[in-house]
Motif scaffolding. Structure first.
Motif, PDB file in Angstrom:
ATOM      1  N   GLU A  80      -3.346  -8.078  25.031  1.00 54.90           N
ATOM      2  CA  GLU A  80      -2.806  -8.033  23.678  1.00 54.90           C
ATOM      3  C   GLU A  80      -1.800  -6.894  23.621  1.00 54.90           C
ATOM      4  N   ASP A  81      -0.520  -7.239  23.666  1.00 54.16           N
ATOM      5  CA  ASP A  81       0.496  -6.196  23.712  1.00 54.16           C
ATOM      6  C   ASP A  81       1.354  -6.144  22.449  1.00 54.16           C
ATOM      7  N   ARG A  82       0.978  -6.927  21.416  1.00 55.51           N
ATOM      8  CA  ARG A  82       1.709  -6.841  20.157  1.00 55.51           C
ATOM      9  C   ARG A  82       1.341  -5.543  19.438  1.00 55.51           C
ATOM     10  N   LEU A  83       2.326  -4.866  18.906  1.00 51.87           N
ATOM     11  CA  LEU A  83       2.107  -3.589  18.239  1.00 51.87           C
ATOM     12  C   LEU A  83       2.774  -3.635  16.868  1.00 51.87           C
ATOM     13  N   PHE A  84       2.029  -3.212  15.845  1.00 53.85           N
ATOM     14  CA  PHE A  84       2.539  -3.268  14.480  1.00 53.85           C
ATOM     15  C   PHE A  84       2.500  -1.869  13.865  1.00 53.85           C
ATOM     16  N   PRO A  85       3.611  -1.132  13.928  1.00 59.25           N
ATOM     17  CA  PRO A  85       3.636   0.192  13.319  1.00 59.25           C
ATOM     18  C   PRO A  85       3.692   0.090  11.798  1.00 59.25           C
ATOM     19  N   PRO A  86       3.142   1.091  11.083  1.00 56.51           N
ATOM     20  CA  PRO A  86       3.263   1.066   9.624  1.00 56.51           C
ATOM     21  C   PRO A  86       4.724   1.211   9.219  1.00 56.51           C
ATOM     22  N   SER A  87       5.082   0.643   8.085  1.00 56.95           N
ATOM     23  CA  SER A  87       6.464   0.776   7.615  1.00 56.95           C
ATOM     24  C   SER A  87       6.722   2.217   7.182  1.00 56.95           C
ATOM     25  N   SER A  88       7.965   2.643   7.285  1.00 58.27           N
ATOM     26  CA  SER A  88       8.318   4.003   6.871  1.00 58.27           C
ATOM     27  C   SER A  88       8.055   4.190   5.386  1.00 58.27           C
ATOM     28  N   GLU A  89       8.226   3.119   4.615  1.00 61.03           N
ATOM     29  CA  GLU A  89       7.980   3.207   3.171  1.00 61.03           C
ATOM     30  C   GLU A  89       6.502   3.470   2.891  1.00 61.03           C
ATOM     31  N   PHE A  90       5.601   2.742   3.602  1.00 55.75           N
ATOM     32  CA  PHE A  90       4.166   2.956   3.410  1.00 55.75           C
ATOM     33  C   PHE A  90       3.780   4.361   3.876  1.00 55.75           C
ATOM     34  N   SER A  91       4.242   4.743   5.075  1.00 57.65           N
ATOM     35  CA  SER A  91       3.861   6.038   5.649  1.00 57.65           C
ATOM     36  C   SER A  91       4.280   7.200   4.764  1.00 57.65           C
ATOM     37  N   SER A  92       5.456   7.101   4.171  1.00 59.56           N
ATOM     38  CA  SER A  92       5.984   8.227   3.389  1.00 59.56           C
ATOM     39  C   SER A  92       5.125   8.529   2.172  1.00 59.56           C
ATOM     40  N   GLN A  93       4.370   7.520   1.698  1.00 63.87           N
ATOM     41  CA  GLN A  93       3.547   7.725   0.509  1.00 63.87           C
ATOM     42  C   GLN A  93       2.048   7.803   0.820  1.00 63.87           C
ATOM     43  N   ALA A  94       1.692   7.757   2.102  1.00 60.94           N
ATOM     44  CA  ALA A  94       0.278   7.710   2.491  1.00 60.94           C
ATOM     45  C   ALA A  94      -0.350   9.107   2.512  1.00 60.94           C
ATOM     46  N   HIS A  95      -1.682   9.145   2.423  1.00 60.28           N
ATOM     47  CA  HIS A  95      -2.393  10.427   2.550  1.00 60.28           C
ATOM     48  C   HIS A  95      -2.155  11.032   3.930  1.00 60.28           C
ATOM     49  N   ILE A  96      -2.276  10.227   4.981  1.00 57.28           N
ATOM     50  CA  ILE A  96      -1.991  10.669   6.347  1.00 57.28           C
ATOM     51  C   ILE A  96      -0.738   9.915   6.783  1.00 57.28           C
ATOM     52  N   LYS A  97       0.366  10.644   6.996  1.00 60.57           N
ATOM     53  CA  LYS A  97       1.691  10.025   7.040  1.00 60.57           C
ATOM     54  C   LYS A  97       2.209   9.683   8.431  1.00 60.57           C
TER      55      LYS A  97
END
Length: 656
Positions: free
Chosen positions: A12-29
């Motif tokens: 399983e080599d598919r990788l899904f990084p969080p979007s920059s928009e989600f990360s910028s507003q997350a508790h752990i960014k």
């Protein structure tokens, strides 16, 4: 028990990084921020948890010692600290959130209630006084056997408020199973309902309580019953009381007392394949902190979230992520009484659309059931309010993960695939949605402060992609404290499978797992769900994932069948998509598909088709029963959690 090793691994080599928009507003960014937290916790575990306890919870008195590990494996956290979980879940929110919805409840027939924090405070205080009026004191045990209605959460919070330990028994358990748990916990009161709604039918509950209490040596003296479905029930004079009558007479003044951090909070029974169910004991302070932090960081809780964990309160997921973790954070938590059913297969999507749910947390078995029902049901609803998704209960196969990602999440919602147990109190391995790139089927990385490892039976770490046992090397606040009235069983079951070295104890989770080259954890399932065939050990989860990746297969469960030559033979039980034909050609095709995905060693020796697989009411496949069927043995052990007994009969003797 020998060490599981994996000869062939589903790639399983598919990788899904969080979007920059989600990360910028997350508790752990970011992943860097996650790594810094984890490194700090590794370097100074007590300092890490102490700082969070001080800043995130209300304490009446601070502790003298963060962790007492002087008598392993028996831990004490926040020693001599004084706290009240009910206060942390309700009272401290009243100044700023009194009119905010605490619980949004939807009944299966369509009735609904929204309970604000102020209203919840009133109800919990009144029921705490009801319990006291029935002689319940700090340290007593109270049984709760209820449908998914707000009174279930109110009863739990009322017990926590006065320091009485609740023992919630899932409403799908039989009278016999209920009796065993009430006797073991020495409960003096049972809180129940006349019945509940599930799949357009009334599930009677009070009659099961009556049957349980008819047996000898049951310690219960009081039964309190909520009128939910209004069918005729028997009320025993002196013993049985209506919830509404007692609540009408109760005062709403019940200040939360300062309780010891190690005050027993609840006993929750978890079944083994054989033997008596284990009463898992959790206490107050450490559990409160761990439920709070995991719920906050894993679900990235925000003030305006409408959060829905689809679990029943009869399971640990319902305790931690429907009630305590959510309310401790001041969140709005959704409770739904029913289930998708022929009259409304889109019931879950209706709830999300109606209440504009932003976070949805459910089980892989539910997701696979949604897939089988068809995309038209979620596609007909407005799911645009969703901003993140989660899975819980067992490993999720990559194809189901991808469906969840595309059809429900519209390719914009991070998915947190969480691994944990009744015994751990909260999630242990998980992505943090703003920080962790995800891989379909992997629970990814340990929660900050959790020292997880993959080890052999001597406790040595194994290398990347080598199979081993999932273990935890250091105590954590949410850990179970003991097995109720059986500390020796606690020691042997969880802490002595891997012998302590130099006085260092390792928690044995009972799951096989591997860690890939990126350090991501892949949970194979229970060690007894690993098949030894011709000297090779294969995780059933991997074979199931290969089968489900075939377009004809909706769901698969794989077990081992004793074989004189190979040791064990792979047997697959399969439900098919739609009107797919069940024929020899498909069996041959499916066997070849597994070989192409994993290798010849994993080829099923036998494939059995089924309309449905035997599951518990919480949606877990009962592989123990399938193992007995595959081996041609009589079904033994507890089957009280089985949802539909006719499924077993249909499976008998249908081999290919």
């Amino acid at each position: 028990m020998s060490q599981p090793t994996i000869e062939s691994i589903l790639q399983e080599d598919r990788l899904f990084p969080p979007s920059s928009e989600f990360s910028s507003q997350a508790h752990i960014k970011s992943l860097d921020e996650y790594k810094k937290l984890s490194e700090a916790a590794q370097a100074d575990p007590e300092g890490f948890w102490s700082k969070l306890a001080e800043t995130e919870l209300h304490w009446f008195e601070k502790w003298d010692q963060v962790l007492d590990w002087s008598n392993p494996p028996f831990a004490k956290w926040f020693v001599n600290g004084k706290i009240n979980l009910s206060y942390n879940c309700i009272d401290r929110h009243l100044e700023t959130r009194s009119d905010k919805p605490a619980i949004i409840w939807e009944g299966e027939p369509g009735d609904a209630r929204i309970i604000t924090y102020k209203q919840l405070h009133t109800e919990v205080c009144k029921f705490a006084n009801v319990l006291k009026s029935q002689g319940v004191k700090t340290g007593d045990r109270v049984g709760i056997y209820m449908p998914m209605i707000p009174e279930a959460a109110i009863a739990m919070l009322a017990c926590a408020r006065i320091g009485a330990a609740h023992s919630v028994v899932f409403g799908g358990f039989s009278a016999e199973a209920l009796r065993d748990r009430l006797v073991d916990a020495d409960a003096k009161v049972v809180v129940t309902a006349d019945g509940g709604w599930r799949k357009d039918k009334i599930v009677p509950l009070k009659p099961a309580v009556d049957a349980a209490l008819d047996a000898p040596n049951v310690p219960v003296t009081t039964v309190i019953t909520v009128k939910r479905t209004a069918q005729d029930i028997t009320m025993a004079e002196g013993r049985d009381h209506w919830w509404h009558d007692l609540m009408d007479a109760a005062s709403d003044d019940c200040p939360a007392p300062a309780l010891d951090s190690e005050q027993m909070l609840f006993v929750l029974y978890t079944s083994g394949s054989t033997g008596k169910p284990k009463g898992v004991v959790h206490t107050t302070g450490g559990y409160n902190l761990y439920a709070h932090m995991t719920c906050k960081w894993i679900f990235d809780l925000k003030e305006d979230d409408v959060y829905w964990c689809g679990a029943d309160i009869g399971w640990i997921t319902g305790h931690t992520y429907v009630v305590y973790g959510a309310l401790s954070n001041g969140a709005t938590t959704v409770m739904y009484e029913g289930a998708p059913r022929p009259s409304n297969p889109g019931a879950f999507w209706d709830v999300i659309e109606k209440y504009k749910v932003t976070i949805f947390y459910t089980a892989p078995t539910a997701i696979r059931a949604f897939i089988k029902m068809g995309d038209e049901h979620p596609n007909a609803r407005d799911l645009s309010s969703l901003r993140m998704l989660g899975t819980v209960g067992e490993p999720i196969n990559p194809e189901a993960w991808m469906w969840y990602h595309k059809v429900i999440g519209k390719e914009k919602c991070p998915i947190v695939d969480t691994w944990w147990q009744t015994e751990t109190g909260g999630v242990m391995i998980t992505p943090l949605p703003g920080a962790t790139p995800t891989k379909p089927g992997s629970a990814t990385l340990p929660f900050p402060g959790i020292q997880a490892d993959i080890v052999d039976l001597e406790g040595n770490s194994v290398g990347p992609n080598d199979g081993g046992f999932l273990a935890v090397r250091h105590p954590w606040p949410g850990m179970m404290r003991t097995v109720y009235n059986n500390p020796e069983r606690f020691r042997k079951t969880y802490w002595e499978h891997i012998p302590p070295k130099d006085g260092k104890y390792i928690y044995f989770a009972g799951d096989g797992a591997r860690r890939d080259a990126d350090g991501y954890f892949w949970v194979m399932g229970r060690v007894d769900d690993v098949i030894n065939t011709a000297g090779h050990r294969l995780g059933t989860m991997e074979i199931e994932s290969a089968l489900v990746s075939h377009p004809a297969v909706a769901e698969a469960a794989v077990v081992g069948k004793p074989d004189d030559l190979k040791g064990e033979e792979v047997v697959a039980f399969i439900t098919l998509e739609g009107d797919q034909a069940q024929d020899d050609a498909l069996i041959k095709e499916l066997k070849a598909h597994v070989v192409s995905e994993i290798g010849a060693i994993a080829r099923p020796g036998e494939i059995r088709f089924a309309d449905a697989l035997p599951k518990t009411r919480s949606g877990k496949i009962m592989r123990r029963l399938l193992r007995s069927l595959a081996a041609g043995q009589e079904i033994a052990g507890d089957t009280s959690t089985l949802e539909d007994r006719s499924v077993l009969e249909k499976l008998r003797g249908e081999g290919s």
